[in-house]
Write a protein that holds these residues in place. Structure first.
Motif, PDB file in Angstrom:
ATOM      1  N   CYS A  83      32.670  40.838  41.846  1.00 35.53           N
ATOM      2  CA  CYS A  83      32.915  40.983  40.744  1.00 35.53           C
ATOM      3  C   CYS A  83      34.474  41.814  39.633  1.00 35.53           C
ATOM      4  N   LEU A  84      34.567  42.747  40.466  1.00 35.90           N
ATOM      5  CA  LEU A  84      35.555  43.405  40.543  1.00 35.90           C
ATOM      6  C   LEU A  84      36.841  43.110  40.691  1.00 35.90           C
ATOM      7  N   ARG A  85      37.018  42.095  42.168  1.00 35.60           N
ATOM      8  CA  ARG A  85      37.781  41.520  42.436  1.00 35.60           C
ATOM      9  C   ARG A  85      38.146  40.925  40.964  1.00 35.60           C
ATOM     10  N   HIS A  86      37.457  39.621  40.583  1.00 39.17           N
ATOM     11  CA  HIS A  86      37.563  38.772  39.187  1.00 39.17           C
ATOM     12  C   HIS A  86      37.241  39.301  37.721  1.00 39.17           C
ATOM     13  N   ALA A  87      36.915  40.734  37.637  1.00 37.08           N
ATOM     14  CA  ALA A  87      37.155  41.198  36.181  1.00 37.08           C
ATOM     15  C   ALA A  87      37.993  40.873  35.767  1.00 37.08           C
ATOM     16  N   GLN A  88      39.354  41.477  36.210  1.00 40.43           N
ATOM     17  CA  GLN A  88      40.326  41.739  35.020  1.00 40.43           C
ATOM     18  C   GLN A  88      41.018  40.378  34.618  1.00 40.43           C
ATOM     19  N   SER A  89      40.857  39.332  34.723  1.00 38.75           N
ATOM     20  CA  SER A  89      41.624  38.688  34.489  1.00 38.75           C
ATOM     21  C   SER A  89      40.498  37.380  33.530  1.00 38.75           C
ATOM     22  N   THR A  90      39.209  37.996  33.323  1.00 43.11           N
ATOM     23  CA  THR A  90      37.714  37.689  33.145  1.00 43.11           C
ATOM     24  C   THR A  90      38.029  38.530  31.494  1.00 43.11           C
ATOM     25  N   LEU A  91      38.071  39.750  31.753  1.00 43.65           N
ATOM     26  CA  LEU A  91      38.437  40.428  30.698  1.00 43.65           C
ATOM     27  C   LEU A  91      40.149  40.030  29.849  1.00 43.65           C
TER      28      LEU A  91
END
Length: 68
Positions: free
Chosen positions: A33-41
């Motif tokens: 989740c942390l790895r994908h969070a930046q692009s999602t945010l």
């Protein structure tokens, strides 16, 4: 996984609320989740320019914390 957000209006920074983003996958490991969070945010922020993300964190579905 879910991204839990604390968001505030850009024009009125004292007006804040909580929101959540359903991630498109169900991972047991929060690091995924942390790895994908930046692009999602970044995508969420581009779609909601009137809001500022003050804080965020990952949480597993079904175990939502009471506070961010």
């Amino acid at each position: 996984m879910l991204l839990l957000l604390s968001i505030c209006l850009v024009a009125q920074p004292d007006q804040c609320r909580e929101d959540r983003i359903n991630m498109s996958f169900e991972a047991k490991n929060p690091f995924v989740c942390l790895r994908h969070a930046q692009s999602t945010l970044a995508t969420w922020q581009a779609e909601h320019p009137e809001w500022h993300v003050a804080r965020w964190r990952c949480a597993a579905r079904g175990s939502l914390p009471k506070d961010l």
